[in-house]
Structures are given as C-alpha cells and as structure tokens.
Design a protein around this motif. Structure first.
Motif, mmCIF file in Angstrom:
data_model
loop_
_atom_site.group_PDB
_atom_site.id
_atom_site.type_symbol
_atom_site.label_atom_id
_atom_site.label_comp_id
_atom_site.label_asym_id
_atom_site.label_seq_id
_atom_site.Cartn_x
_atom_site.Cartn_y
_atom_site.Cartn_z
ATOM 1 N N GLU A 63 0.834 -1.209 0.000
ATOM 2 C CA GLU A 63 0.000 0.000 0.000
ATOM 3 C C GLU A 63 0.866 1.255 0.000
ATOM 4 N N ALA A 64 1.954 1.235 0.756
ATOM 5 C CA ALA A 64 2.855 2.391 0.772
ATOM 6 C C ALA A 64 3.450 2.632 -0.608
ATOM 7 N N THR A 65 3.781 1.556 -1.309
ATOM 8 C CA THR A 65 4.311 1.686 -2.674
ATOM 9 C C THR A 65 3.298 2.367 -3.583
ATOM 10 N N LYS A 66 2.055 1.917 -3.512
ATOM 11 C CA LYS A 66 1.010 2.509 -4.355
ATOM 12 C C LYS A 66 0.845 3.997 -4.073
ATOM 13 N N GLN A 67 0.845 4.364 -2.797
ATOM 14 C CA GLN A 67 0.651 5.767 -2.436
ATOM 15 C C GLN A 67 1.829 6.630 -2.899
ATOM 16 N N LEU A 68 3.033 6.115 -2.729
ATOM 17 C CA LEU A 68 4.209 6.884 -3.132
ATOM 18 C C LEU A 68 4.273 7.073 -4.644
ATOM 19 N N VAL A 69 3.992 6.006 -5.381
ATOM 20 C CA VAL A 69 4.018 6.108 -6.842
ATOM 21 C C VAL A 69 2.931 7.069 -7.323
ATOM 22 N N ALA A 70 1.754 6.994 -6.702
ATOM 23 C CA ALA A 70 0.658 7.889 -7.079
ATOM 24 C C ALA A 70 1.010 9.350 -6.805
ATOM 25 N N SER A 71 1.869 9.578 -5.815
ATOM 26 C CA SER A 71 2.252 10.946 -5.465
ATOM 27 C C SER A 71 3.288 11.522 -6.434
ATOM 28 N N GLY A 72 3.838 10.657 -7.303
ATOM 29 C CA GLY A 72 4.820 11.116 -8.272
ATOM 30 C C GLY A 72 6.242 11.165 -7.748
ATOM 31 N N THR A 73 6.522 10.460 -6.652
ATOM 32 C CA THR A 73 7.864 10.483 -6.072
ATOM 33 C C THR A 73 8.920 9.961 -7.041
ATOM 34 N N ALA A 74 10.113 10.505 -6.937
ATOM 35 C CA ALA A 74 11.239 10.031 -7.744
ATOM 36 C C ALA A 74 12.016 8.947 -7.006
ATOM 37 N N THR A 75 11.673 8.721 -5.744
ATOM 38 C CA THR A 75 12.359 7.708 -4.930
ATOM 39 C C THR A 75 12.101 6.309 -5.476
ATOM 40 N N LYS A 76 13.136 5.523 -5.616
ATOM 41 C CA LYS A 76 13.002 4.144 -6.052
ATOM 42 C C LYS A 76 12.693 3.254 -4.845
ATOM 43 N N ILE A 77 11.847 2.267 -5.050
ATOM 44 C CA ILE A 77 11.393 1.425 -3.943
ATOM 45 C C ILE A 77 11.886 -0.003 -4.112
ATOM 46 N N LEU A 78 12.653 -0.461 -3.120
ATOM 47 C CA LEU A 78 13.152 -1.831 -3.093
ATOM 48 C C LEU A 78 12.411 -2.578 -1.989
ATOM 49 N N ILE A 79 11.641 -3.591 -2.366
ATOM 50 C CA ILE A 79 10.838 -4.352 -1.406
ATOM 51 C C ILE A 79 11.651 -5.490 -0.804
#
Length: 219
Positions: free
Chosen positions: A68-84
């Motif tokens: 869920e955090a990934t979805k919210q961050l991507v929707a916000s347009g963040t440039a941060t890359k997410i490693l799960i």
C-alpha cells in the motif's frame, strides 16, 4: 540521483532488522542511510519529506504494509526508487508489486549478500530481481499471457454463446440449458458447436477449466 552518494531510507517494523540492514549498507562508501521508520505510513511521510534516492521497505508491516505504501508513493509522483524486502519466498504478489511501481524485490535471507548491489541497481534506474524471484516472474507473465489469449477468444463469443458456455461449465445438460434460455436442445447443441470452434474446446472438462481461468465460475 543528484550526487554520487545514494541516500536511503529504511522501513521495517523490527528495530533489530533495521540495524542489520543499516550495518550492511554502512559498509558501502557510496550509500548513506538518512532515516528509519517502522511502518508504511511513516515511510510515505518520510520519503515525501526527505526525498531519498531509495526506500528499502519491508512488505509486511502495520498499520500500512509495503504494498500500500508503494502505491501511495508512486501515485504521489515520487522520484524515490522502492526496493521491497520480505522474509517470504516470492510468489504471485511479486508481479502486482512491480506493476504498482516497485523497482526491485529481495528476500531478507539474501540481504547480507545482495542488498548493496540491489540498492545501487535501483538507484541507477534498473529493476533488481534476484534469481529465485525471476523464475516466479517469468511464470507469472506466462500465465497472464495465456489468460490474455483466452480472454481475447472469449470476447469473440456472442452474449448467448457466453451464457451457454457458463451453463455447460456449470454442468447443465442441453435440455436444462434450453429451459433456462427458452431455446430448444438442438439450438443449444448448435451454440455448443460454435463455442467449441471459437474457443477450441471439445469436452466439458475443458469448458470448466476455461471458465475457471477467466473467473466465470467459482471454484
């Protein structure tokens, strides 16, 4: 990335795990951990505030998990890359995670060996998938491709042919289908012949498998 130093935020609900991850990353001169949080909700807030290059995030957390955090961050347009990160072996959740915007997937058991390389890879715009997860990924995409082909064939059926397909898959006989649809058993057989030609189905078991794959029936 705007500098040679990769800024990282860690998100895991276990303090000891975060300490271990920080120690692994601390051995790399080009990686700097700038923050730590214990759940997905705080991870979203910290990423938006500190704008790290990479967020290394556990999948299973409360009150908000990594997905869920990934979805919210991507929707916000963040440039941060997410490693799960996860303690579990990769499964079908891997594909939805990548499709939702995660840049990589790593089992915690491999973190001591692969975490630094994984962080560097996603920071530079690559997708990091460890070998065991890659096999799951390939299988999942193959399965989706097959479903896509079946869905395409299903959409070529008329509404009445779709009705007959569902009834056949549900175990109804031609006379029973005729009663349900107010047509003769002979007409039902004609529809079944057309369905068989369009979908390449011959036996009822094939009707059942086809319908289950597309979610037309409940298992």
């Amino acid at each position: 990335m705007t500098s040679d130093i990769i800024k990282v935020v860690l998100a895991d609900d276990h303090t000891v795990v975060r300490a271990g991850l920080k120690a692994v990353l601390g051995a790399a001169k080009d990686i700097h951990v700038i923050g730590e949080v214990g759940n997905g909700r705080d991870a979203v807030a910290m990423v938006q505030r500190m704008k790290p290059d990479v967020l290394v995030m556990d999948l299973s957390m409360e009150p908000m998990d990594g997905a869920e955090a990934t979805k919210q961050l991507v929707a916000s347009g963040t440039a941060t890359k997410i490693l799960i990160l996860t303690m579990h072996s990769p499964d079908e959740a891997l594909i939805p995670l990548l499709e939702s915007g995660a840049s990589g997937f790593l089992e915690k058991s491999a973190a001591d060996r692969e975490l630094v390389d994984a962080v560097r890879a996603v920071a530079h715009g690559d997708t990091y998938i460890q070998p065991s997860a890659a096999r799951v990924l390939a299988g999942g995409f193959r399965k989706r491709s097959e479903q896509s082909d079946e869905r395409s064939r299903f959409e070529k059926l008329t509404d009445r042919e779709r009705d007959v397909l569902r009834y056949v898959a549900s175990g109804y006989t031609a006379p029973e289908i005729g009663e349900e649809l107010f047509i003769s058993p002979k007409t039902v057989d004609t529809y079944k012949q057309r369905i068989g030609q369009k979908l390449r189905l011959a036996h009822r078991s094939e009707y059942v498998q086809f319908a289950l794959k597309l979610g037309l029936l409940k298992e």
